[in-house]
Structure formats: structure tokens, C-alpha cells
Design an enzyme around this catalytic site. Sequence first.
Site, PDB file in Angstrom:
ATOM      1  N   HIS A  12       0.807  -1.228   0.000  1.00 14.58           N
ATOM      2  CA  HIS A  12       0.000   0.000   0.000  1.00 14.58           C
ATOM      3  C   HIS A  12       0.842   1.282   0.000  1.00 14.58           C
ATOM      4  CE1 HIS A  12       0.061  -0.294   4.678  1.00 14.58           C
ATOM      5  NE2 HIS A  12       1.076   0.430   4.258  1.00 14.58           N
ATOM      6  N   HIS A  59      -2.178   4.469   9.818  1.00 17.38           N
ATOM      7  CA  HIS A  59      -0.815   4.905  10.155  1.00 17.38           C
ATOM      8  C   HIS A  59      -0.880   6.138  11.059  1.00 17.38           C
ATOM      9  CE1 HIS A  59      -0.425   2.502   6.493  1.00 17.38           C
ATOM     10  NE2 HIS A  59       0.826   2.297   6.805  1.00 17.38           N
TER      11      HIS A  59
END
Length: 284
Positions: A12, A59
Site C-alpha cells: 500500500h 498509520h
Amino acid sequence: MAKITASVYTSHVPAIGAAIDLGKTSEPYWQPLFKGYEFSKHWMKDNKPDVIILVFNDHATAFSLDMIPTFAIGTADSYQPADEGWGPRPVPVVQGHAELAAHIAQSVIQQDFDLTIVNKMDVDHGLTVPLSLMCGQPEAWPCPVIPFAVNVVQYPVPSGQRCFNLGKAIRKAVDSFDKDLNVQIWGTGGMSHQLQGPRAGLINREFDNAFLDKLIADPAAAAATPHIDYVREAGSEGIELVMWLIARGAMDDVHGGEAPKLAHRFYHVPASNTAVGHVILENV
Ligand code: DHB
Ligand code: FE
């Protein structure tokens, strides 16, 4: 009944999203990477699901050190692309599937996995880059998406074995949803990469390809990989690979059925600081 028809696995890397958004996909650096996803974009059109369960990691975008759910399921009607510091990516809003998500939450929690229920969340590159790689740049994503977030950022993180078992529980949940839905499950993140410290830039092709071999043909062996092996061999961020085992645990062969058909396998180095891996498995 709802049915899991296929699983998709892909890295990703945020720079991939930037390359797409800035129109750089045919530049010499990026061209070989995007070539590996040409098949996948056609496959996606030919195999359009009704819903995608998209396993990813946040994240420190929606979550932070204030609150760290190990496993979190998105039960909202929609999710905005997150601003990760450069403004939100110019991609469509992600539509959810609240009804199936609530059913999965009910079933999986009753199967003794502790899920955090998320009714509002922005989604970062962990979720939007896989969608861009598989779907290109559409006006709207082709189907609703259930974001399923896993903590692989702040220790302690879940083991590969637990992720594999969670995938089995998600599969049971989908099997018991009383509506005809074609469901795909995607595992994202990885492959080998380390973004920090003296080993920053670490890539391990041998480990990555051995992991892909096991993921495809012997997922129980992949699930038995101890946590420390990921970190030592694939780097601190290589631990993202445990999320692929959630998707793999939902496939037919793990539930007494046939081995999946390998529709596509791709591996490329480098993309930013990362090795990129990608697999598509179909239940037959
Ligand atoms: C990079 C890779 C990631 O998986 C990530 O989440 C952030 C950055 C990188 O290669 O730069
Ligand atoms: Fe990441």
C-alpha cells in the site's frame, strides 16, 4: 447467502498513491510497477464484488497513541479519505456497508475476537492505495468497502496466527449473512520494508517470495511464522504482512474446500522504500 469469492493481497506504499494522483504512472521509475497491476484492473472489472472487506492498517491517522485498537471494524455508511499532511488524496469517498459490517461485528465478537466498533473514521493510504491500484481512477469506487483496521504500528501487535484465526472467524460471519452478496476480502500492507533506524531501506526478496509461496500453497505454515521473523527478515514495517493472513484465513481451503486458483502473482522492487507484492486468489 453471502459468499467470499476471492482474496486480493497488495502492498500500500503511499508514494504509489502520489504517482497515480500526479499522473506519473508511465514514468520509467513507475512503469514496471503499474504494469504488474494491469491484469488486476481488468480482473477487477470482470470480477466486481458487491462488497470488499479491506484489511488494512491505519498509520496514526484515524487512531493515535491516545487510543490503539488491535482490531477495528468500520460500521459507518461512508469514510472520507484522510488528510495525511498534504491534503486528502483526490479519490472518491469510500462507501461502507453498515449492515454486513454490523453482522460481522456481532458474529466475530461472539466468536471471541475483540473488535472495536468504528462509526466514524477517515481512511489513509493503507486503504485508498490498494483501491487505486485495483480500480484505477474512477468517479466512484466500484462497490461498498468495509474497512477492517489492524494495529501493526504500536507494540504489542497481533501474531500472524491470531490474524489467520480471525480470518477464519470473518469467513464464518460472512457465510451466515442472509443476503446474496459476492464478497471479496483484501489483505494489504507489506512486503519487506523498514522506514526507520540503522536498517532503514531494508528489502529481503528471498523472505518476500518465500512468504508468497507459503501464503498461496500452505497458509497454515505462513501463519506459524513467529512475529520476530517478520521484524528480523522483513524489517519493522514488514510486520504489515500479518494482515494478509486475515484474508487468507477466509478462503475455501481453510474451511474444508478446494485450494484457491492463483489468478495473478507479482513482485517488484523498489517502490519508494518498499518491496511490492501482489496476489489474487479465487475460490473455485
Ligand atoms: C512507506 C511505506 C509504507 O508502507 C508506509 O505506510 C509509509 C511509507 C515508504 O516506503 O515510504
Ligand atoms: Fe504502511
